[in-house]
Design a protein around this motif. Structure first.
Motif, short mmCIF file in Angstrom:
data_model
loop_
_atom_site.label_atom_id
_atom_site.label_comp_id
_atom_site.label_asym_id
_atom_site.label_seq_id
_atom_site.Cartn_x
_atom_site.Cartn_y
_atom_site.Cartn_z
N SER A 21 0.83 -1.21 0.00
CA SER A 21 0.00 0.00 0.00
C SER A 21 0.87 1.25 0.00
N LEU A 22 1.92 1.25 0.83
CA LEU A 22 2.82 2.40 0.88
C LEU A 22 3.56 2.57 -0.44
N ARG A 23 3.94 1.47 -1.07
CA ARG A 23 4.61 1.55 -2.37
C ARG A 23 3.68 2.18 -3.41
N GLU A 24 2.42 1.75 -3.43
CA GLU A 24 1.46 2.32 -4.37
C GLU A 24 1.25 3.81 -4.09
N TYR A 25 1.12 4.14 -2.82
CA TYR A 25 0.90 5.55 -2.46
C TYR A 25 2.08 6.42 -2.87
N MET A 26 3.29 5.99 -2.53
CA MET A 26 4.47 6.80 -2.84
C MET A 26 4.73 6.90 -4.34
N SER A 27 4.27 5.89 -5.08
CA SER A 27 4.54 5.90 -6.52
C SER A 27 3.77 6.98 -7.26
N ILE A 28 2.70 7.50 -6.66
CA ILE A 28 1.93 8.53 -7.37
C ILE A 28 2.05 9.89 -6.69
N THR A 29 2.82 10.01 -5.64
CA THR A 29 3.03 11.30 -5.00
C THR A 29 4.32 11.94 -5.51
N CYS A 30 4.48 13.19 -5.18
CA CYS A 30 5.65 13.93 -5.67
C CYS A 30 6.87 13.61 -4.82
N THR A 31 7.81 12.85 -5.36
CA THR A 31 9.06 12.58 -4.66
C THR A 31 10.23 13.00 -5.54
N ARG A 32 11.30 13.40 -4.89
CA ARG A 32 12.52 13.82 -5.58
C ARG A 32 13.71 13.09 -4.97
N ARG A 33 14.85 13.30 -5.57
CA ARG A 33 16.05 12.61 -5.08
C ARG A 33 16.30 12.90 -3.60
N GLY A 34 15.96 14.11 -3.17
CA GLY A 34 16.17 14.47 -1.78
C GLY A 34 15.29 13.70 -0.81
N ASP A 35 14.26 12.99 -1.32
CA ASP A 35 13.36 12.22 -0.47
C ASP A 35 13.82 10.78 -0.28
N HIS A 36 14.83 10.36 -1.00
CA HIS A 36 15.20 8.95 -0.99
C HIS A 36 15.58 8.45 0.40
N ARG A 37 16.29 9.27 1.15
CA ARG A 37 16.68 8.85 2.50
C ARG A 37 15.43 8.67 3.38
N GLU A 50 5.22 20.26 0.92
CA GLU A 50 4.27 19.35 0.28
C GLU A 50 4.80 17.92 0.29
N ARG A 51 6.05 17.76 -0.10
CA ARG A 51 6.64 16.42 -0.15
C ARG A 51 6.70 15.78 1.22
N THR A 52 7.07 16.55 2.23
CA THR A 52 7.16 16.02 3.59
C THR A 52 5.79 15.62 4.11
N ALA A 53 4.79 16.46 3.89
CA ALA A 53 3.44 16.17 4.37
C ALA A 53 2.88 14.91 3.71
N LYS A 54 3.14 14.75 2.41
CA LYS A 54 2.67 13.56 1.71
C LYS A 54 3.32 12.30 2.26
N GLY A 55 4.61 12.38 2.54
CA GLY A 55 5.31 11.22 3.09
C GLY A 55 4.79 10.86 4.47
N GLN A 56 4.59 11.85 5.32
CA GLN A 56 4.07 11.60 6.66
C GLN A 56 2.67 11.01 6.60
N TRP A 57 1.83 11.57 5.75
CA TRP A 57 0.46 11.10 5.67
C TRP A 57 0.39 9.68 5.11
N GLY A 58 1.20 9.39 4.12
CA GLY A 58 1.22 8.04 3.57
C GLY A 58 1.65 7.01 4.61
N LEU A 59 2.63 7.36 5.41
CA LEU A 59 3.10 6.46 6.46
C LEU A 59 2.00 6.22 7.50
N MET A 60 1.26 7.27 7.83
CA MET A 60 0.17 7.13 8.80
C MET A 60 -0.93 6.21 8.26
N ILE A 61 -1.37 6.45 7.02
CA ILE A 61 -2.48 5.70 6.46
C ILE A 61 -2.09 4.25 6.16
N CYS A 62 -0.96 4.06 5.52
CA CYS A 62 -0.59 2.75 4.99
C CYS A 62 0.08 1.84 6.02
#
Length: 313
Positions: free
Chosen positions: A80-96, A148-160
């Motif tokens: 679920s987290l993989r699917e969520y992250m695959s359609i959100t805005c991520t950049r190289r700086g988010d990899h860590r 935006e990127r940080t909020a999406k990552g946090q929210w995805g982790l909470m939901i998934c």
């Protein structure tokens, strides 16, 4: 009855219902579209086939025991987290930050369930994960759409991860007089939430006329919502003898699960529309992605867990 006897009874009924559904699907295909493809009938049969696999996997996990259930839902969270992250805005700086999410916080969350450490389980992601992800992302020195990127990552982790992990966490509850039967709470939650999805679909197809929100979920109707929620609430009430609840308590809790489950699907549909996609993925034929199938559980599981925790333990 023992837990195994009860599970055999429950899953025997579920598999019997699936056998009836498969027979109906086969008859419809034979009589209405024996040679030519039919979108509606073929989709129905694909959904039923997928249900055989999903119910079979759940039954196998329950048969294995606590380790099997935790492993199953850890996989569900990962996918679920993989699917969520695959359609959100991520950049190289988010990899860590993504590495922390997938390979540290997710497995640690489920490990805490395995060792019954509720104190850390309850705050690992909403406190420590919430702080860790933006710190990790900031080290990437990429400020483009950082908030935006940080909020999406946090929210995805909470939901998934956080929300879905409350399903196996039901095994950790110590309910007086109900010792050893906690897996039935998982079955109750999943049957109620998933039957609501199915019955909303059926009622909507049969009687749906008034759209709930064409912009967010074009297929959902008022008639489907009301009929599905009420029917699934009756299903929950009928299952009361497998739970520590009275019939009225089971009905109330089932209604709560159904309402929250609807909003889980509705909210995640809004995200899909925002991203311009119909489904989160294509892993489950006829259903879409994993997150399409568990969106209702992600919203209802934490509330169900805490209702049981505060009133029956």
């Amino acid at each position: 009855m023992t837990l195994n006897d009860t599970l055999i009874t429950l899953f025997g009924g579920i598999f019997a219902a699936l056998a009836v559904a498969s027979s109906v699907g086969a008859i419809l295909k034979f009589r209405l579209a024996p040679e030519a493809p039919s979108g509606t009938i073929d989709n129905l049969n694909a959904r039923i086939t997928a249900w055989w696999w999903m119910i079979g996997l759940l039954a196998a996990a329950l048969w294995i025991g606590k380790a099997g259930i935790i492993a199953l839902f850890a996989f569900v969270s990962f996918q679920s987290l993989r699917e969520y992250m695959s359609i959100t805005c991520t950049r190289r700086g988010d990899h860590r930050a993504l590495l922390w999410s997938f390979f540290v916080l997710l497995p640690l969350q489920y490990y805490l369930i395995a060792i019954d450490w509720y104190g850390l389980f309850s705050i690992l992601i909403p406190v420590y994960g919430f702080l860790l992800l933006p710190i990790s992302a900031s080290l990437g020195a990429d400020t483009t759409r950082f908030l935006e990127r940080t909020a999406k990552g946090q929210w995805g982790l909470m939901i998934c991860v956080y929300c879905l992990s409350h399903v196996p966490a039901l095994l950790t509850l110590a309910i007086p007089g109900y010792e050893g039967f906690n897996p039935l709470l998982i079955v109750f939650l999943i049957l109620v939430a998933q039957s609501s999805d199915v019955l909303q679909y059926v009622w909507g197809k049969l009687f749906g006329k008034h759209k709930l929100s064409s912009a967010i979920s074009p297929s959902k109707t008022v008639e489907g919502l009301v009929g599905g929620v009420l029917s699934s609430t009756a299903v929950g009430a009928a299952l009361w003898s497998f739970t520590p609840f009275t019939p009225w308590q089971a009905a109330f809790i089932a209604l709560t699960i159904n309402v929250l489950g609807f909003f889980g699907g509705f909210v995640l549909s809004a995200i899909k529309r925002d991203r311009g996609i119909k489904d989160w993925g294509s892993m489950i034929e006829g259903h879409g992605g994993m997150l399409d199938r568990v969106d209702s559980i992600s919203f209802s599981a934490p509330v169900f867990f805490h209702i049981v925790r505060f009133w029956w333990t």
